[in-house]
Design an enzyme around this catalytic site. Sequence first.
Site, mmCIF file in Angstrom:
data_model
loop_
_atom_site.group_PDB
_atom_site.id
_atom_site.type_symbol
_atom_site.label_atom_id
_atom_site.label_comp_id
_atom_site.label_asym_id
_atom_site.label_seq_id
_atom_site.Cartn_x
_atom_site.Cartn_y
_atom_site.Cartn_z
ATOM 1 N N LYS A 92 -13.495 4.255 8.875
ATOM 2 C CA LYS A 92 -12.509 5.274 9.275
ATOM 3 C C LYS A 92 -12.635 6.582 8.488
ATOM 4 C CE LYS A 92 -9.395 1.807 10.969
ATOM 5 N NZ LYS A 92 -8.055 1.275 11.076
ATOM 6 N N ASP A 128 -3.274 4.902 13.808
ATOM 7 C CA ASP A 128 -2.797 3.829 12.926
ATOM 8 C C ASP A 128 -1.392 4.108 12.374
ATOM 9 O OD1 ASP A 128 -4.902 2.028 13.070
ATOM 10 O OD2 ASP A 128 -6.010 2.953 11.414
HETATM 11 P P1 NAP Z 1 -11.263 0.509 4.235
HETATM 12 O O1 NAP Z 1 -11.241 1.939 4.658
HETATM 13 O O2 NAP Z 1 -12.552 -0.138 3.901
HETATM 14 O O3 NAP Z 1 -10.225 0.385 3.007
HETATM 15 C C1 NAP Z 1 -10.275 -0.579 2.111
HETATM 16 C C2 NAP Z 1 -9.074 -0.454 1.133
HETATM 17 O O4 NAP Z 1 -8.849 -1.738 0.634
HETATM 18 C C3 NAP Z 1 -9.351 0.448 -0.042
HETATM 19 O O5 NAP Z 1 -8.122 0.935 -0.521
HETATM 20 C C4 NAP Z 1 -9.979 -0.520 -1.042
HETATM 21 O O6 NAP Z 1 -9.768 -0.160 -2.392
HETATM 22 C C5 NAP Z 1 -9.184 -1.767 -0.758
HETATM 23 N N1 NAP Z 1 -9.954 -2.991 -0.991
HETATM 24 C C6 NAP Z 1 -11.088 -3.393 -0.374
HETATM 25 N N2 NAP Z 1 -11.467 -4.587 -0.825
HETATM 26 C C7 NAP Z 1 -10.555 -4.946 -1.769
HETATM 27 C C8 NAP Z 1 -10.404 -6.077 -2.618
HETATM 28 N N3 NAP Z 1 -11.278 -7.095 -2.577
HETATM 29 N N4 NAP Z 1 -9.355 -6.119 -3.461
HETATM 30 C C9 NAP Z 1 -8.488 -5.090 -3.488
HETATM 31 N N5 NAP Z 1 -8.571 -3.996 -2.727
HETATM 32 C C10 NAP Z 1 -9.593 -3.920 -1.863
HETATM 33 O O7 NAP Z 1 -10.621 -0.438 5.353
HETATM 34 P P2 NAP Z 1 -9.589 -0.037 6.494
HETATM 35 O O8 NAP Z 1 -10.330 0.366 7.700
HETATM 36 O O9 NAP Z 1 -8.552 0.852 5.954
HETATM 37 O O10 NAP Z 1 -8.955 -1.468 6.852
HETATM 38 C C11 NAP Z 1 -8.181 -2.190 5.948
HETATM 39 C C12 NAP Z 1 -7.599 -3.418 6.622
HETATM 40 O O11 NAP Z 1 -6.566 -3.058 7.536
HETATM 41 C C13 NAP Z 1 -8.622 -4.208 7.442
HETATM 42 O O12 NAP Z 1 -8.415 -5.575 7.179
HETATM 43 C C14 NAP Z 1 -8.272 -3.923 8.871
HETATM 44 O O13 NAP Z 1 -8.574 -5.002 9.731
HETATM 45 C C15 NAP Z 1 -6.771 -3.726 8.763
HETATM 46 N N6 NAP Z 1 -6.267 -2.873 9.866
HETATM 47 C C16 NAP Z 1 -5.443 -3.409 10.795
HETATM 48 C C17 NAP Z 1 -4.945 -2.612 11.800
HETATM 49 C C18 NAP Z 1 -4.027 -3.187 12.823
HETATM 50 O O14 NAP Z 1 -3.864 -2.584 13.876
HETATM 51 N N7 NAP Z 1 -3.390 -4.283 12.558
HETATM 52 C C19 NAP Z 1 -5.273 -1.272 11.884
HETATM 53 C C20 NAP Z 1 -6.120 -0.766 10.923
HETATM 54 C C21 NAP Z 1 -6.616 -1.579 9.914
HETATM 55 P P3 NAP Z 1 -10.759 0.847 -3.175
HETATM 56 O O15 NAP Z 1 -10.284 2.228 -2.829
HETATM 57 O O16 NAP Z 1 -10.591 0.516 -4.592
HETATM 58 O O17 NAP Z 1 -12.144 0.563 -2.650
#
Ligand code: NAP
Length: 310
Positions: A92, A128
Site C-alpha cells: 500500500k 481503508d
Molecule cells: P504493511 O503496510 O506491511 O504494514 C505492516 C505494519 O505492521 C507495520 O506497522 C509494521 O511495523 C507492522 N508489523 C509487521 N510485522 C510485524 C510483526 N511481526 N510484529 C509487529 N509489527 C509488525 O501491511 P498493511 O497492508 O498495512 O496490512 C496490515 C494488515 O491489515 C494485514 O494483515 C492486512 O490483511 C490487514 N488489512 C485488513 C483489511 C480489511 O479490510 N480487513 C484492510 C487492510 C489491511 P514496522 O513499521 O515496524 O515495520
Amino acid sequence: MKNRQTTERYTLADLENWQTAAGDIEPPIRLAVFGDPVAHSLSPQMQNAALRACEIGMQYARFHIRANELRSALRFLRDLDFIGINLTVPHKIAGFTQIDDADESASRAGAVNTIRVRDSRLIGSNTDGEGFLRAIRNEFSVDVRDLRVMLVGAGGGTGHAIAWQCALENCERLVLVNRTYEKAQALAERLRPYFAGPRVLGPAARLEAVAWEEAALRAQLADIDLVVNATPLGMNPSDPSPIPARLLAPHHMVFDAVYGPKTSLVRAANEAGARGANGLPMLLHQGALSFSIWFDREAPVEAMREALAL
Ligand code: NAP
C-alpha cells in the site's frame, strides 16, 4: 479451451504471458488484488459476487506479487485493459509512489488500496479509512469520534489510513503504537494539528506515540476505549496476539483488521471479557467503496456481505 476456470493465484509471469495464462477466460479478468501473501484474500469471492449481482461481464482474481515485482506488475494494467485493482499487504505504501495520480484519501494516508485505470493513467485511492469507520459503527454501534483509540501497527499502509480517519473524525484520543517507534512518532507529528483542541477530561494527552512495551501499553490502556490491530499479526494461526489478554479489560472494544475465523487478538479479547471483532466487516466496506470507484455506481453491498457469510 473455452470458459477455462480462473487459477487460484496468478503471478507476474502470468501477466507477462497474459494471452496464454488467461486470454481465453470468460468472463475476462479485469480486476485483481495484488499482495504477498495473497492466498488468504477473500476479496475475489466478495467482488465476483458483486460483479455477478450487477451483471458485469468481468472477473476479479488474486495475484501473488512480491515487493520487488510491484512496479513491473502495475505496468501491465494499462495494456491488459484492467478496470482497476486492490493493493494489499505489503504494497500500500510502495504503491503510492508508483501511480500517476492520487485522490485526497490516498494522498493523506500516503498509501493506496484501490487503483482505477482511466485513460491509461493509474489513479490511487484509499478506502481503508472509511471502511474502518463503517465497520466500527456496525460492530460496536459507536462512532469513532467519541472514542479513545489505540492503534497498533501505525507504521503500515492500513495503519496510516486508519490513523488519518481517526484524526479527520477528531476522535477523543489517539495513541499510536508501532514496532518501529520512529514511524509512529513521525505520523503523530503530522496528525498533531487535528488534536490541538482540549477535548479529553483528565491528564491524558489527546495524541501520543508510545513504545511497544508492556508497561507503556498497560499505562495507556487505562484511558482507551477501542484497541485496533493494523499489523499482520494474526494472519497465521500461530501468531501471538499483538496485545496480550492480560492487558485487556472488559470495557475495551477490540478490532482486528486481520480477518480469520478467530484471530489471536479476538481470542485475547474474549479471554479478557472484552468485545472483539475481526476485519471482515472492514473488508466488506472498503471493498464496496472500491467497487463504487471502479464503476461509478453503488456497490451491491448485500450480495457482497452474503458472499462473505457475514
Ligand atoms: P504493511 O503496510 O506491511 O504494514 C505492516 C505494519 O505492521 C507495520 O506497522 C509494521 O511495523 C507492522 N508489523 C509487521 N510485522 C510485524 C510483526 N511481526 N510484529 C509487529 N509489527 C509488525 O501491511 P498493511 O497492508 O498495512 O496490512 C496490515 C494488515 O491489515 C494485514 O494483515 C492486512 O490483511 C490487514 N488489512 C485488513 C483489511 C480489511 O479490510 N480487513 C484492510 C487492510 C489491511 P514496522 O513499521 O515496524 O515495520
